[in-house]
Each structure stands twice: as C-alpha cells, then as structure tokens.
Write an enzyme that holds these catalytic residues in place. Structure first.
Site, PDB file in Angstrom:
ATOM      1  N   VAL A 160     -11.235  34.248 -25.790  1.00 54.06           N
ATOM      2  CA  VAL A 160     -11.215  34.061 -24.344  1.00 54.06           C
ATOM      3  C   VAL A 160     -12.611  34.385 -23.839  1.00 54.06           C
ATOM      4  CG1 VAL A 160     -10.337  34.998 -22.159  1.00 54.06           C
ATOM      5  CG2 VAL A 160      -8.755  34.568 -24.049  1.00 54.06           C
ATOM      6  N   CYS A 161     -13.071  33.610 -22.855  1.00 52.04           N
ATOM      7  CA  CYS A 161     -14.328  33.916 -22.159  1.00 52.04           C
ATOM      8  C   CYS A 161     -15.483  33.943 -23.172  1.00 52.04           C
ATOM      9  CB  CYS A 161     -14.158  35.236 -21.404  1.00 52.04           C
ATOM     10  SG  CYS A 161     -15.377  35.601 -20.124  1.00 52.04           S
ATOM     11  N   THR A 162     -16.408  34.869 -23.029  1.00 50.92           N
ATOM     12  CA  THR A 162     -17.572  34.898 -23.909  1.00 50.92           C
ATOM     13  C   THR A 162     -17.236  35.403 -25.311  1.00 50.92           C
ATOM     14  OG1 THR A 162     -18.179  37.079 -23.064  1.00 50.92           O
ATOM     15  CG2 THR A 162     -19.182  35.181 -21.985  1.00 50.92           C
ATOM     16  N   GLY A 212     -11.274  29.663 -21.106  1.00 49.74           N
ATOM     17  CA  GLY A 212     -12.499  29.820 -20.335  1.00 49.74           C
ATOM     18  C   GLY A 212     -12.681  31.266 -19.886  1.00 49.74           C
TER      19      GLY A 212
END
Lengths: 283, 283
Positions: A160-162, A212
């Site tokens: 998830v995310c970075t 994202g």
C-alpha cells in the site's frame, strides 16, 4: 472447533484477544466475520461461500497467514485499514514483523507495541508492505533482504502507498504493474516496475496486488478479500466497517484537486504532481 | 519558531518524532501540512488561510490540543483515520490517554505502545472518543468520570463509531444529535441523545461532532478540519492521504447492502439493522 484451528490459536504471537477463537468469544462485531465461510450459513456446495472455500481457508482449514511489515517511520493508516478488513475475515492470522522486532516507533512518534523479527518469520501466505513518508528504515539492506525472501515465498505479494517502492527496490516487481501514492507512483519505473495510477492494481492474476496512497489501503484490502473469498465476504466486511465514503470535497487525487492545492504540494514535494517525488530514503 | 511552539514540543508526551517541529525536520509528507497556515504561503489577510488563522491555531499560536481516548478492546481504525488527518494539520498536538495509562491492548490483540492516564490530563481543546465492539472498559465508572470531566472542559466534544455511546452514557449528549455505527445508532436515545443516521453529524455549531462506524472517522476528521481551519486545509489533507474512495461494492450501509448480507449481520448483531444492537458493555 477443529484441531487445526486450535493449533493456529496456540501459536499466535499476540496472545489473548488476537486469535479468531477469542474474537468469536467476544461476541462483538469481529465475531460477525466468522459467519463468512462458517458452515452454519453455507447454503450448500453451490453457494458463493462454499465456492470460495479453501481460497483463503474456511473455518476448518489452516488459517490464511497475513504478514504486515512495519518499520520505523511507517504510516499507521496505510495498514490500519487492511488490518481491520482482514481481521473481519474468518480464519485469517495477521502477524506484524519489523526489522528488529519489539516495539516500533511509527510516523508522528506513535509506538506500535509489539512485533516479531522479520528474520524469524519462515514464510507467509500474503505479504503486505505498507508505506511511509521516509523509507530509510525499510530500504536498509538487511530489511530489504528479508522482505525479498518473504515475497519470494508468499502466494500474494502486496503493498500500500509507498510500500510499493520498498517492494520494487528488492527487484521483485520487475515487469509487474503496481500502484503507489500519487506523488511517487512513477518512481516505480526506476526499479523496473510498471507504474499504474489506479487506486488498486492486480498483476499476474493476484500474485501481485497493490493500493495507492494511505486511505487506498481500505479499497485495496476489500478487493483482496473479494479476490480470495468472493464478493459476499467483501460486501459483509464493507458493511461492518461502514465503508460508505462521503468525502467533503473532490480533492483526493491530483486529477481533481484545485490548482492552488496542487501548487502547495508541488512546492513541498517537488515532482510529486508528476508522480516523481524523491521520497527520503529511496536511494 | 516561537517560544510557544518550543514549549509545546518540549512537553510533548511521545518524545522525538511526535512534535510538529520534528515532523517538519523529517521533510516527508507530514511536513506538507505545515504549509496550511504557514506564513510563507499566506496570500495576505484576505486569503482563505489567513481568514481561518486562529480557529485551530496558526503556526505561531499555541498548538491546538487533541486528546484521543483509548481503552482495552478499542477499534484501531476508528482513530487511525482521524489521527492521520489531524497530524497533517500544522500546529496541532495529538495525545493519547487511557484509563490506566501505559500500553493498551486494543481489539484483535493489537498493542498500542504508549498512553497517558486520563486522570492526568487537565484539559483538551478537542476530545475524541473512538469506538469498540465491546464497551466494557470505556463504560466503567472511573473511565466515564474522566471522560465526562474532559468533555465538559473541551471546546469540541467528538466521537467516532460506538464511541458516541460512551460519550452518551456520561450524559453529555443529552438533547444533542449524534452519529454512531449503524448497528447501534438508535441506542443513543437510551441516554437522551438524538440518533442521527448520517456519516457526519454536527450540533451546537460544532461543539459536538461525531462520525458513523469505523471508516467514517476519515470523513469525520476532514469535516472537523474544514470547520476549524477552512476548506483549503481539508482539501490539502484529503489530497495527501489520497482520499479518493472507490469501494468495490455499494455495501457500506444497510440502505445499500444486499438482503442476504443484512440477514447475516442481523443474525449475529440482533437488532443491528434497526440500529438497536445491544453492544456488550453498554450497561
């Protein structure tokens, strides 16, 4: 209750309250998750629940093991959403592991009280790497080595995310499509991954799944449950966590945000509006 | 940097990494929040940022104090969303306090590493009571007494999910409209509060603000920021946390869920589809 389930409960690292058995005994919202795949409610071999039996494990199978990687500076909300979603699915076992084990200081100084050591985890069914605003800790060679090892052995490699950049840096995402926070998504190409701006991305029929930025973790996790346990399981969890979003503005993505809001992010995260922010700790 | 800010940093209970000063030094996403209300970007006295200066405190004012009440069995996602949103607003101080202080075992056996004692907190600007699937710990007389005291002294009395029932039981919500998780919202009437089925509810011009179940905490917190710091601040935070929701199904509320999904919840949470589930620990 089968022997398999008791075994799973006994070796659960977080003690009382963490296991599905204890969750059932509480009789709270969490108990509801046990209905999905529970034999009492199976309509028969043609029901949607029965059809998905075994994909993520039914109530009598060995628990489906989920490992959430945490590390200093990590963003709580990146994995708090997925944790809640997965915890409501019956017969899952969620573990948390960090480079050094023990308590971990997350972003904003939040202290996560307990974690296992990454090096002590033999394998997992689903590896989840959440993100941070500073990837220094997750990108140390010793952490990268363990994350790559666990990813290679996992049925599902997720982020998830970075956290997607952490995975990408190990090399495991070469040639694979992946999501990331909008400010960093195009940095994935640096490691041979294929940036995909969507909120949820699946490649290789779900071997690789990613979300994202930050709150995307909720959508990500519901789609993982849909994939592994079918739509009814995902719908039930969505109802339990009242995921009926109604944001005050249309400002959750650069495509929608007002120019002056975008300009503020670009000033602080140079390149971010092009998905090319050089997040600290990347190199 | 003003003396006020340094004072706020020094007495911050979570040490390095928690304060706004440290957040700024990290240079990560969290630093971006500092732009809102930051003098460098104020367009002048007519800008939307300048207009809201002082409502939640500008970069040179005393930090706006937010107290999140945690307790054994509490649901992490109820407050992980609000924490992330509030942490991205500059010059806020977020503290966590529990009935006994120290580490707290949340729902599913998650260990929250650090908290202050409720009785040790003199006052706060915004009190936030998140929910749980079992309210036993939050409804003990000793906890209720401290929560009522802090609510009486707070500028804003807020809750997410079944945390509204904890607040209502103290008596502070008598005659006030409040949200709660859909399965429990009508239980609010038992304590003289006025059940409101919306995802975000504000009464007395924002003195009382509340969110619905679990994930509603994100929408709740963005609306609190809009109220206290204006729309630009809320839009910037919404962009940073990529809150551009895209749920896989229309199943996040009983009004939308399929009948068979509702039937499953009703079996486990009797009365829930009427908002009248007798959540454990309520009496």
């Amino acid at each position: 209750m089968s022997d398999d389930r008791d075994d799973a409960t006994d070796d659960f690292p977080f003690g009382k309250g963490r296991s599905r058995r204890d969750a059932l005994m509480l009789g709270g919202l969490s108990a509801l998750g046990a209905l999905v795949g529970g034999s009492a409610l199976l309509g028969g071999p043609t029901s949607s629940f029965a059809q998905t039996k075994g994909a993520i494990g039914s109530a009598t199978d060995k628990p489906f093991d989920i490992l959430i990687v945490i590390y200093p500076g990590g963003t709580l909300l990146d994995f708090a959403g997925p944790n809640e979603v997965f915890a409501l699915v019956p017969n899952t076992r969620i573990r948390f592991a960090s480079p050094d084990g023990g308590p971990v200081e997350l972003q904003y100084g939040i202290v996560w009280g307990k974690s296992e050591r990454l090096a002590d985890i033999e394998r997992t069914d689903l590896l989840l790497v959440p993100g941070a605003a500073d990837l220094t800790a997750a990108n140390k060679p010793s952490a990268q080595k363990e994350i790559l090892r666990l990813a290679q052995g996992a049925k599902h490699v997720t982020s998830v995310c970075t956290g997607s950049l952490v995975l990408a840096k190990t090399g495991i995402l070469k040639g694979k499509r992946s999501a990331s926070h909008w400010a960093t998504v195009n940095m994935l190409a640096k490691y041979g991954a294929i940036p995909d701006p969507q909120r949820f991305v699946s490649d290789d029929n779900g071997r690789f799944m990613s979300g994202g930025g930050v709150t995307s973790g909720i959508d990500f996790a519901l789609r993982v449950v849909e994939k592994l346990r079918g739509p009814a399981a995902a719908q039930l969890v969505q109802l339990l966590i009242e995921y009926d979003p109604n944001p005050p503005f249309k400002s959750g993505h650069p495509r929608d945000a007002r120019p002056e809001i975008l300009a503020m992010t670009e000033k602080e995260l140079p390149g971010g509006t092009k998905g090319l922010w050089q997040i600290p700790g990347l190199d």
